[in-house]
Design a protein around this motif. Structure first.
Motif, PDB file in Angstrom:
ATOM      1  N   ASP A 114       0.808  -1.227   0.000  1.00 15.61           N
ATOM      2  CA  ASP A 114       0.000   0.000   0.000  1.00 15.61           C
ATOM      3  C   ASP A 114       0.838   1.273   0.000  1.00 15.61           C
ATOM      4  N   TYR A 115       2.045   1.239   0.619  1.00 12.15           N
ATOM      5  CA  TYR A 115       2.794   2.469   0.841  1.00 12.15           C
ATOM      6  C   TYR A 115       4.240   2.425   0.323  1.00 12.15           C
ATOM      7  N   GLY A 116       4.657   1.289  -0.223  1.00 12.29           N
ATOM      8  CA  GLY A 116       5.989   1.224  -0.798  1.00 12.29           C
ATOM      9  C   GLY A 116       7.031   0.625   0.122  1.00 12.29           C
ATOM     10  N   LYS A 117       8.273   0.631  -0.376  1.00 14.81           N
ATOM     11  CA  LYS A 117       9.363  -0.067   0.311  1.00 14.81           C
ATOM     12  C   LYS A 117      10.001   0.750   1.428  1.00 14.81           C
ATOM     13  N   VAL A 118       9.321   1.814   1.846  1.00 16.50           N
ATOM     14  CA  VAL A 118       9.830   2.599   2.970  1.00 16.50           C
ATOM     15  C   VAL A 118       9.833   1.771   4.255  1.00 16.50           C
ATOM     16  N   TYR A 119       8.992   0.733   4.303  1.00 14.52           N
ATOM     17  CA  TYR A 119       8.939  -0.136   5.480  1.00 14.52           C
ATOM     18  C   TYR A 119       9.819  -1.371   5.258  1.00 14.52           C
ATOM     19  N   GLU A 120      10.536  -1.774   6.311  1.00 10.67           N
ATOM     20  CA  GLU A 120      11.502  -2.856   6.216  1.00 10.67           C
ATOM     21  C   GLU A 120      11.317  -3.831   7.374  1.00 10.67           C
ATOM     22  N   ARG A 121      11.702  -5.068   7.169  1.00 15.02           N
ATOM     23  CA  ARG A 121      11.702  -6.061   8.253  1.00 15.02           C
ATOM     24  C   ARG A 121      12.965  -5.856   9.086  1.00 15.02           C
ATOM     25  N   VAL A 122      12.784  -5.696  10.403  1.00 16.09           N
ATOM     26  CA  VAL A 122      13.905  -5.614  11.334  1.00 16.09           C
ATOM     27  C   VAL A 122      13.585  -6.501  12.531  1.00 16.09           C
ATOM     28  N   ASP A 123      14.610  -6.858  13.285  1.00 13.10           N
ATOM     29  CA  ASP A 123      14.423  -7.671  14.488  1.00 13.10           C
ATOM     30  C   ASP A 123      14.914  -6.917  15.716  1.00 13.10           C
ATOM     31  N   VAL A 124      14.092  -6.896  16.748  1.00 13.51           N
ATOM     32  CA  VAL A 124      14.548  -6.434  18.053  1.00 13.51           C
ATOM     33  C   VAL A 124      15.246  -7.627  18.690  1.00 13.51           C
ATOM     34  N   ARG A 125      16.529  -7.500  18.900  1.00 20.17           N
ATOM     35  CA  ARG A 125      17.365  -8.642  19.251  1.00 20.17           C
ATOM     36  C   ARG A 125      17.058  -9.226  20.641  1.00 20.17           C
ATOM     37  N   MET A 126      17.292 -10.526  20.752  1.00 19.21           N
ATOM     38  CA  MET A 126      17.174 -11.231  22.022  1.00 19.21           C
ATOM     39  C   MET A 126      17.932 -10.480  23.119  1.00 19.21           C
ATOM     40  N   GLY A 127      17.325 -10.361  24.273  1.00 24.06           N
ATOM     41  CA  GLY A 127      17.949  -9.660  25.393  1.00 24.06           C
ATOM     42  C   GLY A 127      17.414  -8.264  25.585  1.00 24.06           C
ATOM     43  N   VAL A 128      16.936  -7.613  24.505  1.00 21.28           N
ATOM     44  CA  VAL A 128      16.346  -6.289  24.644  1.00 21.28           C
ATOM     45  C   VAL A 128      15.022  -6.417  25.395  1.00 21.28           C
ATOM     46  N   TYR A 129      14.856  -5.620  26.439  1.00 19.68           N
ATOM     47  CA  TYR A 129      13.698  -5.681  27.337  1.00 19.68           C
ATOM     48  C   TYR A 129      13.558  -7.082  27.966  1.00 19.68           C
ATOM     49  N   GLY A 130      14.664  -7.810  28.034  1.00 19.48           N
ATOM     50  CA  GLY A 130      14.644  -9.115  28.669  1.00 19.48           C
ATOM     51  C   GLY A 130      14.055 -10.230  27.824  1.00 19.48           C
ATOM     52  N   SER A 131      13.854  -9.991  26.533  1.00 18.12           N
ATOM     53  CA  SER A 131      13.241 -11.009  25.690  1.00 18.12           C
ATOM     54  C   SER A 131      14.184 -12.194  25.474  1.00 18.12           C
ATOM     55  N   PRO A 132      13.662 -13.425  25.557  1.00 13.31           N
ATOM     56  CA  PRO A 132      14.511 -14.608  25.340  1.00 13.31           C
ATOM     57  C   PRO A 132      14.726 -14.914  23.858  1.00 13.31           C
ATOM     58  N   VAL A 133      14.016 -14.204  22.973  1.00 23.02           N
ATOM     59  CA  VAL A 133      14.124 -14.458  21.528  1.00 23.02           C
ATOM     60  C   VAL A 133      14.122 -13.130  20.774  1.00 23.02           C
ATOM     61  N   ASP A 134      14.534 -13.171  19.496  1.00 21.68           N
ATOM     62  CA  ASP A 134      14.386 -12.013  18.628  1.00 21.68           C
ATOM     63  C   ASP A 134      12.905 -11.784  18.350  1.00 21.68           C
ATOM     64  N   ILE A 135      12.503 -10.506  18.256  1.00 22.03           N
ATOM     65  CA  ILE A 135      11.116 -10.161  17.947  1.00 22.03           C
ATOM     66  C   ILE A 135      11.084  -9.468  16.588  1.00 22.03           C
ATOM     67  N   PRO A 136      10.449 -10.062  15.582  1.00 22.21           N
ATOM     68  CA  PRO A 136      10.382  -9.418  14.269  1.00 22.21           C
ATOM     69  C   PRO A 136       9.388  -8.271  14.254  1.00 22.21           C
ATOM     70  N   THR A 137       9.814  -7.152  13.684  1.00 21.00           N
ATOM     71  CA  THR A 137       8.928  -5.993  13.632  1.00 21.00           C
ATOM     72  C   THR A 137       9.219  -5.178  12.374  1.00 21.00           C
ATOM     73  N   ILE A 138       8.847  -3.921  12.378  1.00 17.80           N
ATOM     74  CA  ILE A 138       8.919  -3.075  11.184  1.00 17.80           C
ATOM     75  C   ILE A 138       9.846  -1.903  11.443  1.00 17.80           C
ATOM     76  N   GLY A 139      10.761  -1.669  10.522  1.00 17.53           N
ATOM     77  CA  GLY A 139      11.685  -0.549  10.623  1.00 17.53           C
ATOM     78  C   GLY A 139      11.372   0.516   9.587  1.00 17.53           C
ATOM     79  N   THR A 140      11.620   1.765   9.972  1.00 10.43           N
ATOM     80  CA  THR A 140      11.416   2.899   9.068  1.00 10.43           C
ATOM     81  C   THR A 140      12.570   3.869   9.222  1.00 10.43           C
ATOM     82  N   PRO A 141      13.211   4.272   8.112  1.00 12.21           N
ATOM     83  CA  PRO A 141      14.323   5.218   8.216  1.00 12.21           C
ATOM     84  C   PRO A 141      13.875   6.580   8.738  1.00 12.21           C
ATOM     85  N   ASN A 142      14.770   7.231   9.471  1.00 12.56           N
ATOM     86  CA  ASN A 142      14.572   8.613   9.894  1.00 12.56           C
ATOM     87  C   ASN A 142      15.339   9.536   8.961  1.00 12.56           C
TER      88      ASN A 142
END
Length: 287
Positions: free
Chosen positions: A195-223
């Motif tokens: 709908d909006y183009g390739k401005v959105y990217e797949r990124v992972d919040v790495r294991m250990g951030v906020y105490g997470s035991p696994v990577d969390i896949p989410t959405i990245g956007t350039p600033n």
């Protein structure tokens, strides 16, 4: 010496060889506790004499674009998806990547975004990039719009089921809020890109951030660091020299270990063209 360290040092020397303009540049940043506010503060503190850079607290991307439009700021930070919607805007550089973070309490029963349908969720502060992205996600929740600190308080008090935030990782305000976790958002990526183009990217919040035991896949956007086309060539060049020459120091705490300003990515501003003065300075510095 590592290549990146050598390159940044060389560019810093090159940048420092140019006299800086006198005057004040107002930079529209963001809300306290957020990436934009931290970056604007660093940018201000590192401004080379006699140039002064004054940070302005705002609600985020949309609010920053309004400040630029109405003359309340000279430069500002914006998520690239918000910047793409603003006609006539030009860029001074691509800075970092924001991570979209859907936050719930560790003790909550929610495991996917679908579990939040019909429930109260803060989709970012009014005027923020998270608010735009939250509307595009179409989560089907009962929308609230709190600044980050208020949203964290509301989450802990049980007044909302989740909060959406767009920022660096780990965001300090979230990092100190024990007992939270993130929900994955990667399943929304195909539709957003369609709908909006390739401005959105797949990124992972790495294991250990906020105490997470696994990577969390989410959405990245350039600033992007953006401005109006009428910003003077002298000011545009000064901003570029600061971005390049002090790159290693322009890393907010919440981006340490995940991102840094890169010479090649600075000029990758997508659909938003570089300010002519910025383009000329990049050519002078990099050939």
């Amino acid at each position: 010496m590592r290549r990146r360290t050598f390159l940044l040092g060389t560019l810093a020397l090159t940048a420092c060889g140019t006299s800086e303009p006198d005057g004040t540049i107002r930079i529209a940043g963001g809300e306290p506790g957020g990436f934009y506010n931290d970056f604007a503060g660093l940018f201000s503190r590192l401004a080379p004499s006699p140039l002064t850079i004054t940070p302005i607290e705002t609600g985020g991307s949309a609010d920053n674009l309004k400040h630029l439009r109405e003359g309340g700021a000279d430069i500002g930070l914006s998520l690239s998806d918000s910047a793409h919607m603003e006609p006539g805007l030009v860029a001074l550089g691509r800075v970092y990547e924001n991570y979209l973070q859907l936050v719930v309490l560790q003790s909550s029963p929610y495991t996917t975004a679908a579990d939040l349908i019909g429930r109260p969720v803060s989709l970012g502060a009014d005027g923020s990039g998270a608010a735009l992205q939250g509307s595009r996600l179409a989560l089907g929740v009962r929308e609230e719009h709190y600044p980050l600190r208020n949203a964290v308080d509301a989450l802990k008090a049980g007044e909302i089921a989740a909060l959406l935030w767009s920022g660096g990782v780990p965001t300090p305000e979230l990092d100190k809020a024990s007992g939270i976790r993130l929900l994955p958002l990667d399943r929304f990526l195909p539709r957003l890109r369609q709908d909006y183009g390739k401005v959105y990217e797949r990124v992972d919040v790495r294991m250990g951030v906020y105490g997470s035991p696994v990577d969390i896949p989410t959405i990245g956007t350039p600033n992007l660091l953006v401005c109006r086309p009428d910003l003077s060539t002298e000011y545009a060049g000064a901003v570029v020299r600061l971005l390049v020459g002090r790159a290693a120091e322009l890393v907010p705490e919440q981006a340490l270990g995940t991102q840094y300003l890169d010479v090649r990515s600075l000029i990758d501003t997508g659909k938003v063209p570089l300010h002519p003065g910025a383009a000329a300075e990049y050519r002078r510095l990099h050939g």
